[in-house]
Design a protein around this motif. Structure first.
Motif, PDB file in Angstrom:
ATOM      1  N   ILE A   1      44.702  45.675  45.493  1.00  0.00           N
ATOM      2  CA  ILE A   1      43.839  46.582  44.734  1.00  0.00           C
ATOM      3  C   ILE A   1      44.662  48.019  44.845  1.00  0.00           C
ATOM      4  N   GLY A   2      45.290  48.519  43.868  1.00  0.00           N
ATOM      5  CA  GLY A   2      46.181  49.698  43.919  1.00  0.00           C
ATOM      6  C   GLY A   2      47.020  49.378  44.832  1.00  0.00           C
ATOM      7  N   PRO A   3      47.222  50.615  45.674  1.00  0.00           N
ATOM      8  CA  PRO A   3      48.402  50.343  46.940  1.00  0.00           C
ATOM      9  C   PRO A   3      47.812  49.476  48.132  1.00  0.00           C
ATOM     10  N   PHE A   4      46.837  48.886  48.032  1.00  0.00           N
ATOM     11  CA  PHE A   4      46.232  48.475  49.312  1.00  0.00           C
ATOM     12  C   PHE A   4      46.009  46.815  48.887  1.00  0.00           C
ATOM     13  N   GLN A   5      46.320  46.098  50.053  1.00  0.00           N
ATOM     14  CA  GLN A   5      45.584  44.828  50.205  1.00  0.00           C
ATOM     15  C   GLN A   5      43.916  45.080  50.685  1.00  0.00           C
TER      16      GLN A   5
ATOM     17  N   ALA B   1      42.841  34.040  35.712  1.00  0.00           N
ATOM     18  CA  ALA B   1      44.008  33.532  35.868  1.00  0.00           C
ATOM     19  C   ALA B   1      44.124  32.226  36.147  1.00  0.00           C
ATOM     20  N   SER B   2      43.156  31.422  36.501  1.00  0.00           N
ATOM     21  CA  SER B   2      43.205  30.148  36.837  1.00  0.00           C
ATOM     22  C   SER B   2      42.169  29.323  36.053  1.00  0.00           C
ATOM     23  N   ALA B   3      42.326  28.116  36.136  1.00  0.00           N
ATOM     24  CA  ALA B   3      41.416  27.245  35.391  1.00  0.00           C
ATOM     25  C   ALA B   3      40.099  26.991  36.045  1.00  0.00           C
ATOM     26  N   GLY B   4      39.135  26.415  35.410  1.00  0.00           N
ATOM     27  CA  GLY B   4      38.090  26.081  35.805  1.00  0.00           C
ATOM     28  C   GLY B   4      36.757  26.939  36.231  1.00  0.00           C
ATOM     29  N   PRO B   5      35.532  26.525  36.810  1.00  0.00           N
ATOM     30  CA  PRO B   5      34.421  27.543  36.857  1.00  0.00           C
ATOM     31  C   PRO B   5      34.865  28.447  37.859  1.00  0.00           C
ATOM     32  N   VAL B   6      34.131  29.536  38.032  1.00  0.00           N
ATOM     33  CA  VAL B   6      34.085  30.440  38.868  1.00  0.00           C
ATOM     34  C   VAL B   6      33.615  29.952  40.143  1.00  0.00           C
ATOM     35  N   GLY B   7      34.315  30.243  41.203  1.00  0.00           N
ATOM     36  CA  GLY B   7      34.179  29.828  42.607  1.00  0.00           C
ATOM     37  C   GLY B   7      35.142  30.220  43.519  1.00  0.00           C
ATOM     38  N   VAL B   8      35.019  30.031  44.717  1.00  0.00           N
ATOM     39  CA  VAL B   8      35.947  30.207  45.768  1.00  0.00           C
ATOM     40  C   VAL B   8      37.196  29.661  45.349  1.00  0.00           C
ATOM     41  N   GLY B   9      38.401  30.545  45.359  1.00  0.00           N
ATOM     42  CA  GLY B   9      39.713  30.180  45.046  1.00  0.00           C
ATOM     43  C   GLY B   9      40.050  30.677  43.544  1.00  0.00           C
ATOM     44  N   THR B  10      39.057  30.958  42.924  1.00  0.00           N
ATOM     45  CA  THR B  10      39.425  31.425  41.258  1.00  0.00           C
ATOM     46  C   THR B  10      40.196  32.808  41.371  1.00  0.00           C
ATOM     47  N   ARG B  11      41.153  32.850  40.560  1.00  0.00           N
ATOM     48  CA  ARG B  11      42.178  34.174  40.750  1.00  0.00           C
ATOM     49  C   ARG B  11      41.983  34.707  39.357  1.00  0.00           C
ATOM     50  N   TYR B  12      42.268  36.056  39.607  1.00  0.00           N
ATOM     51  CA  TYR B  12      42.160  37.065  38.342  1.00  0.00           C
ATOM     52  C   TYR B  12      43.391  38.052  38.273  1.00  0.00           C
ATOM     53  N   ARG B  13      43.555  38.501  37.245  1.00  0.00           N
ATOM     54  CA  ARG B  13      44.643  39.418  37.233  1.00  0.00           C
ATOM     55  C   ARG B  13      43.941  40.699  36.116  1.00  0.00           C
ATOM     56  N   GLN B  14      44.037  41.827  36.708  1.00  0.00           N
ATOM     57  CA  GLN B  14      43.674  43.115  36.098  1.00  0.00           C
ATOM     58  C   GLN B  14      44.660  44.179  35.826  1.00  0.00           C
ATOM     59  N   THR B  15      44.396  44.932  35.070  1.00  0.00           N
ATOM     60  CA  THR B  15      45.202  46.311  34.584  1.00  0.00           C
ATOM     61  C   THR B  15      44.502  47.321  35.054  1.00  0.00           C
ATOM     62  N   ARG B  16      45.111  48.328  35.983  1.00  0.00           N
ATOM     63  CA  ARG B  16      44.652  49.424  36.531  1.00  0.00           C
ATOM     64  C   ARG B  16      45.305  50.498  35.700  1.00  0.00           C
ATOM     65  N   THR B  17      44.389  51.410  35.594  1.00  0.00           N
ATOM     66  CA  THR B  17      45.117  52.831  34.963  1.00  0.00           C
ATOM     67  C   THR B  17      45.047  54.073  35.797  1.00  0.00           C
TER      68      THR B  17
ATOM     69  N   THR C   1      49.299  46.399  37.589  1.00  0.00           N
ATOM     70  CA  THR C   1      48.763  44.940  37.342  1.00  0.00           C
ATOM     71  C   THR C   1      48.434  44.486  38.507  1.00  0.00           C
ATOM     72  N   GLU C   2      47.108  44.274  39.069  1.00  0.00           N
ATOM     73  CA  GLU C   2      46.748  43.504  40.291  1.00  0.00           C
ATOM     74  C   GLU C   2      46.502  42.068  40.090  1.00  0.00           C
ATOM     75  N   GLU C   3      46.274  41.272  41.540  1.00  0.00           N
ATOM     76  CA  GLU C   3      45.756  40.144  41.461  1.00  0.00           C
ATOM     77  C   GLU C   3      44.748  39.883  42.592  1.00  0.00           C
ATOM     78  N   PHE C   4      43.714  39.261  42.364  1.00  0.00           N
ATOM     79  CA  PHE C   4      42.878  38.956  43.440  1.00  0.00           C
ATOM     80  C   PHE C   4      42.103  37.560  43.236  1.00  0.00           C
ATOM     81  N   GLU C   5      41.769  37.171  44.337  1.00  0.00           N
ATOM     82  CA  GLU C   5      40.978  35.650  44.384  1.00  0.00           C
ATOM     83  C   GLU C   5      39.850  35.882  44.918  1.00  0.00           C
ATOM     84  N   VAL C   6      38.766  35.167  44.339  1.00  0.00           N
ATOM     85  CA  VAL C   6      37.571  35.064  44.947  1.00  0.00           C
ATOM     86  C   VAL C   6      37.468  34.305  46.183  1.00  0.00           C
TER      87      VAL C   6
END
Length: 147
Positions: free
Chosen positions: A82-86, A40-56, A62-67
Motif C-alpha cells: 500500500i503505497g511505500p509500505f507493506q 485479480a483472482s477468481a471465485g467469490p470474495v474471501g480469505v485469499g482473494t487478491r486485488y490490484r489497485q491504481t493509486r494516484t 499499482t498496488e496489490e493486496f490480499e484478503v
C-alpha cells in the motif's frame, strides 16, 4: 513498524457496512487516493482473494493486496503493498444503538530501509488522511445510495 487506529460510527447496519467494505471495487468511492480497484483472482470474495489497485497519491502506482480475514458483518482485513509500505489494514465492526461502530487499524512497515526514518513523521499525516476517507465512507453509506 508504525500503527494507528481510527473509529467512526456509521448509521447503517453492520451487515450493510461489511458488504460495502468487502466489495473492494468500492474503494475509489471513499478513498481519494485510489483511482481503481479490481479483483485479480477468481471465485467469490474471501480469505485469499487478491486485488490490484491504481493509486494516484502521492504518485501514480499499482498496488496489490490480499484478503486475510473475512468474517461477514464483524471483521475484514487485508495485507499487501500500500503505497511505500507493506500494510495490514483491518476493520472491526460492532452494532452500536442501531448503527455500526467501525474500528480501522492500520499497521505499516516501510518497504525500503530509507523510509524507516521517515515513517514516524509520515504516520500522523497518513492517519489523518485515513480518518478523512472513513468520514467519506460514512457519508456514502448514510446517503442511502451505497450501491
Amino acid at each position: 513498524m508504525q500503527a494507528f487506529e481510527n473509529t467512526v460510527t456509521i448509521q447503517r447496519p453492520a451487515g450493510e457496512v461489511f458488504a460495502f467494505l468487502a466489495d473492494f471495487g468500492n474503494i475509489p468511492r471513499w478513498n481519494y487516493a485510489i483511482e481503481e480497484t479490481s479483483k485479480a483472482s477468481a471465485g467469490p470474495v474471501g480469505v485469499g482473494t487478491r486485488y490490484r489497485q491504481t493509486r494516484t497519491i502521492p504518485g501514480r502506482s499499482t498496488e496489490e493486496f490480499e484478503v486475510t480475514v473475512f468474517q461477514p458483518a464483524s471483521r475484514l482485513a487485508i495485507h499487501g503493498q500500500i503505497g511505500p509500505f507493506q500494510a495490514t489494514i483491518s476493520y472491526e465492526l460492532a452494532a452500536a444503538a442501531g448503527a455500526t461502530r467501525l474500528v480501522n487499524t492500520v499497521e505499516l512497515e516501510p518497504a525500503q530501509a530509507r523510509l524507516r526514518l521517515l515513517a514516524p513523521l509520515a504516520t500522523p499525516k497518513i492517519k489523518a488522511a485515513v480518518a478523512q476517507n472513513l468520514g467519506t465512507l460514512r457519508q456514502v453509506l448514510e446517503s442511502g445510495k451505497p450501491a
